[in-house]
Scaffold this motif. Sequence first.
Motif, PDB file in Angstrom:
ATOM      1  N   GLN A  40       1.394  -1.083  -0.016  1.00  0.00           N
ATOM      2  CA  GLN A  40      -0.026  -0.155  -0.475  1.00  0.00           C
ATOM      3  C   GLN A  40       0.946   1.129  -0.037  1.00  0.00           C
ATOM      4  O   GLN A  40       0.520   2.102  -0.761  1.00  0.00           O
ATOM      5  CB  GLN A  40      -1.087   0.147   1.045  1.00  0.00           C
ATOM      6  CG  GLN A  40      -1.668   0.981   1.444  1.00  0.00           C
ATOM      7  CD  GLN A  40      -3.427   1.582   1.875  1.00  0.00           C
ATOM      8  OE1 GLN A  40      -4.664   0.012   1.531  1.00  0.00           O
ATOM      9  NE2 GLN A  40      -3.244   1.794   3.346  1.00  0.00           N
ATOM     10  N   TYR A  45      -3.034   2.023  -3.092  1.00  0.00           N
ATOM     11  CA  TYR A  45      -3.784   1.327  -2.294  1.00  0.00           C
ATOM     12  C   TYR A  45      -3.391   0.099  -2.707  1.00  0.00           C
ATOM     13  O   TYR A  45      -2.531  -0.145  -3.403  1.00  0.00           O
ATOM     14  CB  TYR A  45      -5.277   2.076  -2.978  1.00  0.00           C
ATOM     15  CG  TYR A  45      -5.490   1.683  -4.617  1.00  0.00           C
ATOM     16  CD1 TYR A  45      -6.212   0.895  -4.945  1.00  0.00           C
ATOM     17  CD2 TYR A  45      -4.221   2.664  -5.583  1.00  0.00           C
ATOM     18  CE1 TYR A  45      -6.245   1.198  -6.573  1.00  0.00           C
ATOM     19  CE2 TYR A  45      -4.586   2.945  -6.905  1.00  0.00           C
ATOM     20  CZ  TYR A  45      -5.564   1.832  -7.653  1.00  0.00           C
ATOM     21  OH  TYR A  45      -5.330   1.671  -8.550  1.00  0.00           O
ATOM     22  N   SER A  76      -6.875  -0.392   1.800  1.00  0.00           N
ATOM     23  CA  SER A  76      -7.816   0.905   1.215  1.00  0.00           C
ATOM     24  C   SER A  76      -7.782  -0.452  -0.273  1.00  0.00           C
ATOM     25  O   SER A  76      -6.230   0.134  -0.887  1.00  0.00           O
ATOM     26  CB  SER A  76      -7.315   1.834   0.797  1.00  0.00           C
ATOM     27  OG  SER A  76      -8.570   2.666   0.040  1.00  0.00           O
ATOM     28  N   ASN A  78      -9.967   1.300  -2.652  1.00  0.00           N
ATOM     29  CA  ASN A  78      -9.711   2.142  -4.494  1.00  0.00           C
ATOM     30  C   ASN A  78      -8.156   3.013  -3.354  1.00  0.00           C
ATOM     31  O   ASN A  78      -8.012   3.653  -2.945  1.00  0.00           O
ATOM     32  CB  ASN A  78     -10.961   3.010  -3.622  1.00  0.00           C
ATOM     33  CG  ASN A  78     -12.460   1.867  -3.723  1.00  0.00           C
ATOM     34  OD1 ASN A  78     -11.757   0.848  -4.551  1.00  0.00           O
ATOM     35  ND2 ASN A  78     -12.933   2.147  -2.909  1.00  0.00           N
ATOM     36  N   LYS A  80      -6.316   6.716  -3.499  1.00  0.00           N
ATOM     37  CA  LYS A  80      -6.851   8.216  -3.466  1.00  0.00           C
ATOM     38  C   LYS A  80      -6.459   9.239  -3.866  1.00  0.00           C
ATOM     39  O   LYS A  80      -5.763   8.788  -4.265  1.00  0.00           O
ATOM     40  CB  LYS A  80      -6.260   8.122  -1.239  1.00  0.00           C
ATOM     41  CG  LYS A  80      -6.355   7.345  -0.413  1.00  0.00           C
ATOM     42  CD  LYS A  80      -7.447   7.185  -0.265  1.00  0.00           C
ATOM     43  CE  LYS A  80      -7.690   5.815   0.801  1.00  0.00           C
ATOM     44  NZ  LYS A  80      -9.152   5.535   1.876  1.00  0.00           N
ATOM     45  N   GLN A  84      -7.118  13.871  -0.448  1.00  0.00           N
ATOM     46  CA  GLN A  84      -8.275  13.419   0.557  1.00  0.00           C
ATOM     47  C   GLN A  84      -8.905  13.716   1.461  1.00  0.00           C
ATOM     48  O   GLN A  84      -8.053  14.997   2.204  1.00  0.00           O
ATOM     49  CB  GLN A  84      -7.100  12.540   1.220  1.00  0.00           C
ATOM     50  CG  GLN A  84      -6.225  12.135   0.299  1.00  0.00           C
ATOM     51  CD  GLN A  84      -5.252  10.482   0.871  1.00  0.00           C
ATOM     52  OE1 GLN A  84      -6.022  10.110   1.416  1.00  0.00           O
ATOM     53  NE2 GLN A  84      -4.539  10.855   0.051  1.00  0.00           N
ATOM     54  N   CYS A 116     -12.689   8.115  -5.348  1.00  0.00           N
ATOM     55  CA  CYS A 116     -12.238   9.004  -6.172  1.00  0.00           C
ATOM     56  C   CYS A 116     -12.663   9.481  -7.178  1.00  0.00           C
ATOM     57  O   CYS A 116     -13.086   8.888  -8.299  1.00  0.00           O
ATOM     58  CB  CYS A 116     -10.107   8.178  -5.691  1.00  0.00           C
ATOM     59  SG  CYS A 116      -9.499   8.791  -6.796  1.00  0.00           S
ATOM     60  N   SER A 123     -10.646  12.365  -2.795  1.00  0.00           N
ATOM     61  CA  SER A 123     -11.822  11.352  -2.802  1.00  0.00           C
ATOM     62  C   SER A 123     -12.083  11.458  -1.080  1.00  0.00           C
ATOM     63  O   SER A 123     -11.398  12.689  -0.775  1.00  0.00           O
ATOM     64  CB  SER A 123     -10.342  10.224  -2.222  1.00  0.00           C
ATOM     65  OG  SER A 123      -8.983  10.338  -1.050  1.00  0.00           O
ATOM     66  N   ASP A 125     -13.311  10.469   3.056  1.00  0.00           N
ATOM     67  CA  ASP A 125     -13.493   9.600   3.654  1.00  0.00           C
ATOM     68  C   ASP A 125     -14.521   9.745   4.592  1.00  0.00           C
ATOM     69  O   ASP A 125     -14.284  11.188   5.611  1.00  0.00           O
ATOM     70  CB  ASP A 125     -12.124   8.842   4.064  1.00  0.00           C
ATOM     71  CG  ASP A 125     -11.299   8.113   3.326  1.00  0.00           C
ATOM     72  OD1 ASP A 125     -11.344   7.109   2.819  1.00  0.00           O
ATOM     73  OD2 ASP A 125      -9.925   8.569   3.122  1.00  0.00           O
ATOM     74  N   ASN A 142      -5.946  16.874   2.749  1.00  0.00           N
ATOM     75  CA  ASN A 142      -4.792  16.462   3.009  1.00  0.00           C
ATOM     76  C   ASN A 142      -4.562  16.897   4.439  1.00  0.00           C
ATOM     77  O   ASN A 142      -5.055  17.048   5.618  1.00  0.00           O
ATOM     78  CB  ASN A 142      -3.983  17.298   2.228  1.00  0.00           C
ATOM     79  CG  ASN A 142      -4.257  15.962   0.957  1.00  0.00           C
ATOM     80  OD1 ASN A 142      -5.328  15.280   0.965  1.00  0.00           O
ATOM     81  ND2 ASN A 142      -3.856  16.508  -0.261  1.00  0.00           N
TER      82      ASN A 142
END
Length: 161
Positions: A40, A45, A76, A78, A80, A84, A116, A123, A125, A142
């Motif tokens: 990752q 991801y 994850s 998916n 990012k 983010q 994303c 993306s 979350d 971020n």
Amino acid sequence: MDQKTMPFKGTKEQEEKLLTVIAKHKGEKGAVIQVLHEAQEIYGYLPIEVQKIIAQNLGIPLAEIYGVVTFYSQFSLNPKGQYQIGVCLGTACYVKGSGDILEKIKQILGIDVGECTPDGKFSIDATRCIGACGLAPVITINDDVYGRLSVDDIEEIIKKY
């Protein structure tokens, strides 16, 4: 759900790094978790293409790799985005309207939580408490923190990025 997925764009260099990581940990107790963490870090991801490489080279069924990836929240499936966006859904933020803010962000970007944008820019979350309860409701983009928000603030904030 209509999952917005970006095509996998792994490079030969990334694959070589991954194969080195796998070779380093092969045969160790707990190798799967360690390899997934490092994979990752390499890719950002864990798409199915990367999971297949790990499964084949560790000699473990793909289903087992997928099970680990989907069980632990730090992994994850998916990509990012470059930006983010984290929307705090902790109690203080939620009570002050972060659920509506999340809906507004999803509407503006046309993606759902965990997805994303097709251009790779954003993306989203949903996060738990980030410890800025006095600023509720809070979002992060971020490392930037935005607090005391209303739904009306969101479009202007996203335009900055």
